[in-house]
Each structure stands twice: as C-alpha cells, then as structure tokens.
Design an enzyme around this catalytic site. Sequence first.
Site, PDB file in Angstrom:
ATOM      1  N   GLU A   1       5.335 -13.687  30.871  1.00 51.06           N
ATOM      2  CA  GLU A   1       4.274 -13.321  29.931  1.00 51.06           C
ATOM      3  C   GLU A   1       2.928 -13.130  30.623  1.00 51.06           C
ATOM      4  O   GLU A   1       1.990 -13.881  30.357  1.00 51.06           O
ATOM      5  CB  GLU A   1       4.077 -14.438  28.899  1.00 51.06           C
ATOM      6  CG  GLU A   1       5.277 -14.836  28.120  1.00 51.06           C
ATOM      7  CD  GLU A   1       4.989 -16.036  27.219  1.00 51.06           C
ATOM      8  OE1 GLU A   1       5.424 -16.006  26.076  1.00 51.06           O
ATOM      9  OE2 GLU A   1       4.319 -16.992  27.672  1.00 51.06           O
ATOM     10  N   PRO A   2       2.804 -12.153  31.505  1.00 48.20           N
ATOM     11  CA  PRO A   2       1.514 -11.968  32.166  1.00 48.20           C
ATOM     12  C   PRO A   2       0.456 -11.391  31.223  1.00 48.20           C
ATOM     13  O   PRO A   2       0.765 -10.513  30.412  1.00 48.20           O
ATOM     14  CB  PRO A   2       1.818 -10.983  33.297  1.00 48.20           C
ATOM     15  CG  PRO A   2       3.074 -10.291  32.888  1.00 48.20           C
ATOM     16  CD  PRO A   2       3.818 -11.184  31.932  1.00 48.20           C
ATOM     17  N   GLY A   3      -0.739 -11.906  31.302  1.00 48.00           N
ATOM     18  CA  GLY A   3      -1.859 -11.360  30.538  1.00 48.00           C
ATOM     19  C   GLY A   3      -2.880 -10.807  31.516  1.00 48.00           C
ATOM     20  O   GLY A   3      -2.976  -9.604  31.754  1.00 48.00           O
TER      21      GLY A   3
ATOM     22  N   ARG B   1     -16.961 -16.310  30.726  1.00 46.54           N
ATOM     23  CA  ARG B   1     -16.140 -17.034  31.707  1.00 46.54           C
ATOM     24  C   ARG B   1     -16.940 -17.772  32.781  1.00 46.54           C
ATOM     25  O   ARG B   1     -16.579 -18.891  33.148  1.00 46.54           O
ATOM     26  CB  ARG B   1     -15.105 -16.102  32.339  1.00 46.54           C
ATOM     27  CG  ARG B   1     -14.073 -15.603  31.316  1.00 46.54           C
ATOM     28  CD  ARG B   1     -12.934 -14.844  31.959  1.00 46.54           C
ATOM     29  NE  ARG B   1     -12.077 -15.691  32.752  1.00 46.54           N
ATOM     30  CZ  ARG B   1     -12.089 -15.767  34.068  1.00 46.54           C
ATOM     31  NH1 ARG B   1     -12.903 -15.009  34.774  1.00 46.54           N
ATOM     32  NH2 ARG B   1     -11.281 -16.597  34.691  1.00 46.54           N
TER      33      ARG B   1
ATOM     34  N   CYS C   1     -30.516 -17.001  25.874  1.00 49.12           N
ATOM     35  CA  CYS C   1     -31.369 -18.174  26.002  1.00 49.12           C
ATOM     36  C   CYS C   1     -30.539 -19.391  26.344  1.00 49.12           C
ATOM     37  O   CYS C   1     -30.409 -20.328  25.542  1.00 49.12           O
ATOM     38  CB  CYS C   1     -32.134 -18.385  24.706  1.00 49.12           C
ATOM     39  SG  CYS C   1     -33.240 -17.032  24.414  1.00 49.12           S
ATOM     40  N   GLU C   2     -29.926 -19.346  27.507  1.00 43.79           N
ATOM     41  CA  GLU C   2     -29.107 -20.446  28.020  1.00 43.79           C
ATOM     42  C   GLU C   2     -29.293 -20.433  29.529  1.00 43.79           C
ATOM     43  O   GLU C   2     -29.053 -19.410  30.171  1.00 43.79           O
ATOM     44  CB  GLU C   2     -27.608 -20.187  27.757  1.00 43.79           C
ATOM     45  CG  GLU C   2     -27.178 -20.218  26.331  1.00 43.79           C
ATOM     46  CD  GLU C   2     -27.103 -21.608  25.751  1.00 43.79           C
ATOM     47  OE1 GLU C   2     -26.877 -22.576  26.513  1.00 43.79           O
ATOM     48  OE2 GLU C   2     -27.301 -21.726  24.534  1.00 43.79           O
TER      49      GLU C   2
END
Length: 429
Positions: free
Chosen positions: A285-287, A325, A356-357
């Site tokens: 099941e490669p994504g 990510r 704003c992080e």
Amino acid sequence: MNKIKQSTNYKFSGFDTVQLAKKYGTPLYVISEGIIRNKCKEIKTDFLEKHENTRAAYASKAFLTMTMCEIIESEGLGLDVVSGGELYTAIKAGFPMDRVMLHGNNKSYDEIEMAINNDVGRIIVDHIDELYFIEEIAANMNKTVKVLMRVTPGVEGNTHKYIITGQKDSKFGIPLDKDTIDKAVSIAMESKNVELLGFHFHIGSNLFENDSYVTAIETVMKLYKRLKDDLGFHAKELNTGGGFGIYYTEEDVVKPLKYFTDSIMEAVKGCCNDLDLDMPAVIIEPGRWIVGEAGITLYTIGAVKDIPNIRTYASVDGGLPDNPRPALYSAKYEAVVANKCNMEPDRLVTIAGKCCETGDILIWDLNVPEIHRGDILAVLSTGAYNYSMSSNYNKIPRPAVLLLSKDEERIIVERETYEDLLRKERITF
Ligand SMILES: *Cc1c(COP(=O)(O)O)cnc(C)c1O
C-alpha cells in the site's frame, strides 16, 4: 563566487516553472502525471508482474483528488481510503469499489455503512469492538464483508515517532497477544456476515530499510501458523502496508521499490516453506512513494530580512497551511530559486512561511544565490501529505493544484477564494 552562467528557469516535468507561477499564481501545487504513472509502472514490472498473487493499493491519504483516482484506476492499482470523505471522492470518481480498502482506527457507523453499501473490496478491522460493529451493520444490510485484521507486530520503524505505527503501544491495530487475537479470529470465524481473509500491518512511513518489514512478516507468519494449528484458520492474504521512503534531501539514501518488495516476498516465501503454510496473496500500500516526488510547490518570495551575524529569513506567500510537515515532523525539504537556478548558490537563507507561528519555517539554512522579493521558489518532493494535509489557518485560501501531463497542463483543483473561506459561515448578528 557569484557566477552567473545563464539565467535558465527551473524545469519540472518539461515545464518552465517560472512561467507556470506567472500564469497560475502562487502558491501553486504542481503535480506531474508522468512521474506518478512511471511509479505505477515500476510497481507493475517490479512487483505485480514479477511475483504471483500480488496486489497494490495506493494509500490515497497522501494525495487524493478525483483526477488522481482516475490515474490510479487506469494504472490498475487499488485504493486505500481512511474516511468517508476519501471514500466519497473515490465513489464520485467512479473508482471500482472492489479495489477499495477502508482503513481507520475509529470508523464511524456511517462510514462502515457507506463502505458496505458500496461493496468495497476490504474493510481493515482495527479492533475487536469494530468487528462486532461491522458484523452488526453487515447483518442489517444482509451483506457479507471481506475483512483483514490490522495487527501491531511490535516492530518500530526507524522514522519520526509521529509516523511509526507498528509498535505495540499504538492507537492502531490489534496487539498480538494470544488471547486477544484468538478471540478476534474466533469471532470472525463464527460470523455469518464477516469473512476474514488475513492480516494487515503498516509499520510506519518513509522507511529506508527493509529489516522492519522482514521482522514484521516473520512475526505475522508465525501467527498464521499458530492460527492454522490452534483454530484451523487459514489466512489467504497478507497486507504489508506502505511506508517506502522517498527522496527529500541529500540525507536520504533512497532504495528502489524492489529493494523492499523483493525482500518482502522472499520473507513471506521463506516463512511459508519453513512453517509449511500456503503462500498468501501479498498486498502493498504505497502512498508517499507513488506521489511524493511527483509534486513541487511554487511560491513567490516576499520579505527578505537579514539579521546581521544571525541569519537571513526569506518569507514565502504560503507555508504551514499548504505544507504542515516541517512544523509537524521537522520534515526537511530541498528547494531551488526557480528563476535563478543556474546561479551559483553562495549564501544560506531560512525559508519562512507567512503564518503567525514561529514554527512556520519551511526550510532552515537553504543554499541559494542572492534572492529578492518577487523571485520564485520551487520546494521539491511536496506531492505527498501537502495538499492532503493543508488547512486554512490564518484564513489563507488553499492553493490550486496544477497537473502536468504530456503536452498540456490543467488545473485539477481550483485555488480557493476569500468567498470560499466564508462559504459555510452563517451571519448571526
Ligand atoms: C498511511 C498509510 C499507508 C501509506 O503510507 P506511505 O508512507 O505514504 O506509503 C499505507 N497503509 C496504511 C494503513 C496507512 O495508514
């Protein structure tokens, strides 16, 4: 030395990315159909055609649109979905439901009902309660459901702790304790509406070594042997999940698919010989592996802020909302200044997003030539878990998705507008 060779623009899949940015605006997700299809072809030649009784399903959570469903369908692969929304997308795209597998550690009644109603190929049972749940729903609908059981083989994939999933202490799957497993299998064997075909594991994501697959297979095949001897249960399928690593940066030593799949098949065959078992059908099941390197994101550089003797920040017109990510897993990316890709990089800048992080940094210390407001930055290998993880944080509209095909490009997801952001709001004042 700042040698200007020739100001050639960065090309992706044969297209001039600076022109794409100009034509479609930024930020822009760009996906290469050719790269996706080549990956699917590699799966076909190096796995499906090389080894008998094998199947492959694309883990759609990596990147899912109706067009992606069409591409995967035409390449003959199956599709993993993990929610009603992903299943709905596949249904709307006309994806053959017998090739769909429904995963998830907390499927709702509605999601299970929707899956059974549409005759999905497999439901992957995550825990014993769910088995009762599925049985009840299937019985109400007078249907039989083919299932696999997800187990945690107790191996830890060597990857970020947020994306290892095969360890025993996990929210996913059924632990391999004898009592628990035997109970689950016995329930399934007695059920009229559930047909248990085998087991599934997914040990983690972005793995670069095959050893954890082999260890997990050895563990699960011993289970197959024990279930055969103790309960008379013959498992017909083994789903070994996805997780094959891809190229993000120079630190990644990427192996070809067959490095993983050959050792998976060898391990299954070896175990079957040693334990006197019939060879099960093997499913992968490669994504990320199918779509990750097939995508880039184009941004426009805005503010360039030099903090003397500390660092230079160059901010782009996207960031955390289109690619969470780096903030989520400290994921690393490479990028090129697309309109200056033949200029020698001679300095380090940190690529910041516009949210704003403080944590909204896409790339720390990227090697670049001199950059200015208006330059185009192409961040590479963003095809997986970017669009699908995107948000509207800071009320920033999601970028468009542009698909590059042989000699045409087409928008497959429109850029969101400010109106889209308010579409579901009700004015109550
Ligand atoms: C996420 C997931 C995959 C795919 O993982 P990749 O790292 O993208 O290959 C496969 N199977 C299951 C059950 C998953 O949850």
